[in-house]
Design an enzyme around this catalytic site. Structure first.
Site, PDB file in Angstrom:
ATOM      1  N   SER A 110      83.206  18.439   1.406  1.00 10.18           N
ATOM      2  CA  SER A 110      83.083  17.640   2.439  1.00 10.18           C
ATOM      3  C   SER A 110      83.665  16.190   2.492  1.00 10.18           C
ATOM      4  O   SER A 110      84.110  15.862   1.408  1.00 10.18           O
ATOM      5  CB  SER A 110      81.636  17.309   2.712  1.00 10.18           C
ATOM      6  OG  SER A 110      80.779  18.472   2.915  1.00 10.18           O
TER       7      SER A 110
HETATM    8  N1  SAH Z   1      78.821  20.254  -0.466  1.00  8.59           N
HETATM    9  C1  SAH Z   1      79.759  20.807  -1.316  1.00  8.59           C
HETATM   10  C2  SAH Z   1      80.218  22.122  -0.704  1.00  8.59           C
HETATM   11  C3  SAH Z   1      80.227  22.102   0.893  1.00  8.59           C
HETATM   12  S1  SAH Z   1      81.199  23.767   1.326  1.00  8.59           S
HETATM   13  C4  SAH Z   1      80.939  19.948  -1.556  1.00  8.59           C
HETATM   14  O1  SAH Z   1      81.001  18.866  -0.908  1.00  8.59           O
HETATM   15  O2  SAH Z   1      81.523  19.947  -2.401  1.00  8.59           O
HETATM   16  C5  SAH Z   1      79.715  24.750   1.586  1.00  8.59           C
HETATM   17  C6  SAH Z   1      79.432  25.288   0.192  1.00  8.59           C
HETATM   18  O3  SAH Z   1      78.233  26.456   0.651  1.00  8.59           O
HETATM   19  C7  SAH Z   1      80.522  26.185  -0.153  1.00  8.59           C
HETATM   20  O4  SAH Z   1      80.822  26.112  -1.684  1.00  8.59           O
HETATM   21  C8  SAH Z   1      79.782  27.694  -0.290  1.00  8.59           C
HETATM   22  O5  SAH Z   1      80.147  28.607  -0.940  1.00  8.59           O
HETATM   23  C9  SAH Z   1      78.449  27.276  -0.245  1.00  8.59           C
HETATM   24  N2  SAH Z   1      77.559  28.353   0.418  1.00  8.59           N
HETATM   25  C10 SAH Z   1      77.713  29.089   1.466  1.00  8.59           C
HETATM   26  N3  SAH Z   1      76.768  29.853   1.852  1.00  8.59           N
HETATM   27  C11 SAH Z   1      75.892  29.819   0.636  1.00  8.59           C
HETATM   28  C12 SAH Z   1      74.720  30.330   0.276  1.00  8.59           C
HETATM   29  N4  SAH Z   1      74.109  31.345   1.171  1.00  8.59           N
HETATM   30  N5  SAH Z   1      73.983  30.282  -1.038  1.00  8.59           N
HETATM   31  C13 SAH Z   1      74.651  29.353  -1.654  1.00  8.59           C
HETATM   32  N6  SAH Z   1      76.022  28.489  -1.468  1.00  8.59           N
HETATM   33  C14 SAH Z   1      76.290  28.854  -0.156  1.00  8.59           C
END
Ligand code: SAH
Length: 275
Positions: A110
């Site tokens: 993000s």
């Molecule tokens: N907040 C983090 C990543 C944001 S992107 C940062 O800033 O680095 C959203 C993340 O959610 C991704 O890494 C994706 O793989 C994860 N994600 C999506 N659905 C998910 C689920 N059901 N369980 C766990 N992680 C999930």
């Protein structure tokens, strides 16, 4: 699809708000309204972020977010100043520009102002000794920030469903100022479906969800402590960042903070297929 270069971004579904802001600056209601728009359009942004060494650039990024009122508390400024964002973005990616960046697997880190917004919304629930859950922990950046805020007596838990991202996030954290907390065990990152939360360390004072859910998953509400707060983007094409509070008597209140655009909270298969 988003291919990592926001100039060629064409899919309106897959990202959180700053891409939208840069690509279509007319969408003024998207996300952090005025302050976000000012940050995205400010020439200061690029000038300041590209000057100086990494540590100075991280500091300049934090000062910029403070200047525009996204960061309001000393504690959040201190933590974002201590965790160098460059350790969490892929090599060769500009770390301090206020936009999300592709991290592989159809996921993004993000934007700095989004991380700051969520830290700020959760700050009261990230006091030393408290428990925090970061669902969709991706690069581990926010999990590391949470860990610094709750300290060694607290608990910061990341849950991410892409095993490779969990492995790389642990490597990122090991290079950061949160490394001792990972080593001592107050910070941990787990492979799992974040829609189920992480019951082992529940209840949580703070829950952050980094991907947009069609609706608020019940296990996350159940794992929120009375007096706890969750920040979660909810929606599909149109999403709101919701602030969910559980009162001392267990009743739930939900309000919308702002409009956002995040990648979906979904199954691993759907994500790897490209949604
Ligand atoms: N907040 C983090 C990543 C944001 S992107 C940062 O800033 O680095 C959203 C993340 O959610 C991704 O890494 C994706 O793989 C994860 N994600 C999506 N659905 C998910 C689920 N059901 N369980 C766990 N992680 C999930």
């Amino acid at each position: 699809m988003f291919n990592g270069d926001f100039q060629t971004y064409t899919c309106p579904v897959a990202l959180d708000p700053q891409i939208q802001l840069i690509a279509t600056p007319k969408v003024e209601a998207m996300h952090d309204e005025k302050s976000t728009m000012r940050i995205s359009s400010s020439s200061l942004l690029t000038e300041r972020y590209w000057a100086g060494s990494g540590v100075n650039k991280n500091k300049a990024m934090v000062e910029h977010l403070e200047h525009y009122g996204v960061i309001k508390s000393k504690k959040v400024a201190e933590v974002m100043g201590t965790i160098d964002r460059a350790l969490f973005v892929p090599d060769g990616t500009p770390a301090y520009v206020d936009t999300p960046m592709a991290i592989g697997y159809n996921a993004t880190i993000s934007a700095p102002h989004m991380h700051a917004t969520c830290l700020q919304l959760l700050a009261e629930n990230l006091q030393p000794g408290m428990h925090a859950l970061d669902v969709g922990s991706g690069t581990g950046y926010l999990t590391a920030c949470f860990a610094l805020m709750v300290g060694p007596q607290g608990r910061a838990v990341g849950v991410e469903h892409i095993p490779e991202l969990v492995t790389s996030s642990i490597k990122n954290i090991e290079k950061s100022a949160a490394a001792p907390l990972l080593k001592e065990g107050s910070l941990s990152v787990h492979v799992g479906d974040g829609r189920d939360g992480w019951p082992e360390f529940a209840p949580y004072d703070a829950i952050h969800v980094g991907a947009a859910a069609p609706e608020i998953p019940q296990p996350l509400i159940d794992q929120l402590k009375p007096g706890g707060r969750m920040v979660i983007p909810v929606g599909n094409m149109f999403q709101d960042l919701k602030v969910v509070e559980k009162s001392r008597d267990g009743s739930i209140s939900v309000r919308s903070e702002t409009s956002v655009r995040y990648v979906p909270l979904t199954s691993r298969d759907a994500q790897l297929r490209g949604y």
